[in-house]
Design a protein around this motif. Sequence first.
Motif, short mmCIF file in Angstrom:
data_model
loop_
_atom_site.label_atom_id
_atom_site.label_comp_id
_atom_site.label_asym_id
_atom_site.label_seq_id
_atom_site.Cartn_x
_atom_site.Cartn_y
_atom_site.Cartn_z
N ALA A 92 48.38 -0.50 47.21
CA ALA A 92 48.24 -0.12 45.86
C ALA A 92 49.40 0.59 45.47
O ALA A 92 50.02 0.29 44.23
N LEU A 93 49.96 1.59 46.22
CA LEU A 93 50.94 2.35 45.75
C LEU A 93 52.32 1.70 45.98
O LEU A 93 53.22 1.67 44.92
N HIS A 94 52.56 1.02 46.76
CA HIS A 94 53.76 -0.01 47.04
C HIS A 94 54.09 -1.10 45.84
O HIS A 94 55.09 -1.30 45.29
N ALA A 95 52.63 -1.60 45.22
CA ALA A 95 53.11 -2.29 44.19
C ALA A 95 53.33 -1.69 43.04
O ALA A 95 54.07 -2.35 41.87
N ALA A 96 53.29 -0.40 42.72
CA ALA A 96 53.66 0.33 41.63
C ALA A 96 55.10 0.72 41.70
O ALA A 96 55.70 1.01 40.56
N ARG A 97 55.64 0.33 42.65
CA ARG A 97 57.04 0.91 42.88
C ARG A 97 58.04 0.29 41.81
O ARG A 97 58.89 1.07 41.30
N SER A 98 58.12 -0.88 41.68
CA SER A 98 58.74 -1.71 40.87
C SER A 98 58.86 -1.01 39.18
O SER A 98 59.95 -0.74 38.56
N ALA A 99 57.59 -0.91 38.91
CA ALA A 99 57.25 0.00 37.58
C ALA A 99 57.74 1.21 37.51
O ALA A 99 58.53 1.75 36.61
N LEU A 100 57.84 2.31 38.30
CA LEU A 100 57.99 3.34 38.69
C LEU A 100 59.62 3.36 38.57
O LEU A 100 60.19 4.29 37.83
N GLN A 101 60.32 2.42 39.13
CA GLN A 101 61.75 2.39 39.34
C GLN A 101 62.44 2.04 38.02
O GLN A 101 63.44 2.45 37.38
N ALA A 102 61.57 1.38 37.04
CA ALA A 102 61.99 1.00 35.57
C ALA A 102 61.67 1.88 34.61
O ALA A 102 61.81 1.76 33.49
N GLY A 158 48.36 0.08 37.32
CA GLY A 158 48.09 -0.72 38.21
C GLY A 158 47.50 -0.18 39.40
O GLY A 158 46.58 -0.82 40.04
N VAL A 159 47.89 0.86 39.69
CA VAL A 159 47.02 1.77 41.10
C VAL A 159 45.56 1.68 40.80
O VAL A 159 44.86 1.46 41.61
N ILE A 160 45.40 2.04 39.87
CA ILE A 160 43.94 2.31 39.38
C ILE A 160 43.14 1.11 39.19
O ILE A 160 42.15 1.26 39.64
N ALA A 161 43.58 0.09 38.58
CA ALA A 161 43.17 -1.29 38.51
C ALA A 161 43.09 -1.82 40.04
O ALA A 161 41.63 -2.18 40.42
#
Length: 170
Positions: free
Chosen positions: A131-141, A150-153
């Motif tokens: 879940a945390l890894h899936a958030a990386r691209s949005a955080l980097q953007a 996304g993490v909460i979902a």
Amino acid sequence: MFKMILSMLAAMAVSIVASVAEAQQITHPVNDYANVLAPAEEEALAHQILTVEDESRIAGHPVQMALLLVNTTSGIPIDEYALRVAREWGGGTATLNDGLLIVFAMTDHKSDIEVGRGLENRITDVEATRALHAARSALQAGQNALAFRGVIADLGRLTGVPAGGRYWPR
């Protein structure tokens, strides 16, 4: 000279402990000590968390979730920091230990999810890390709210909230 250095180090240690203690206060579903969210984003994320909590209870799989955003853990490893905060917060029910704490240290570029023992059969460390890894691209953007949403979902789905639930899909 030695006494002056010692007193400076002691003052720095007190400052670090004070900043960590301040960040450890979980008082709302979203605790933005890093000031990275607009008020509307914070409100929407809080609503999403509360919806996951409500639906998890309806589904018979209760969970209490909180999001903590800090700038830094002041040198404390993120997993240790998150565990300290989770223990102080005491999220979830005492008998079920169904608390879930999501921590992002924004300046440190670190994150962790602390899962209460009552949820470990539903959320493994591997799934929390995904879940945390899936958030990386949005955080980097720079799309912080999207990343957190996304993490909460993802965690909501793992806790047993129905896929058609009212929380925002990823």
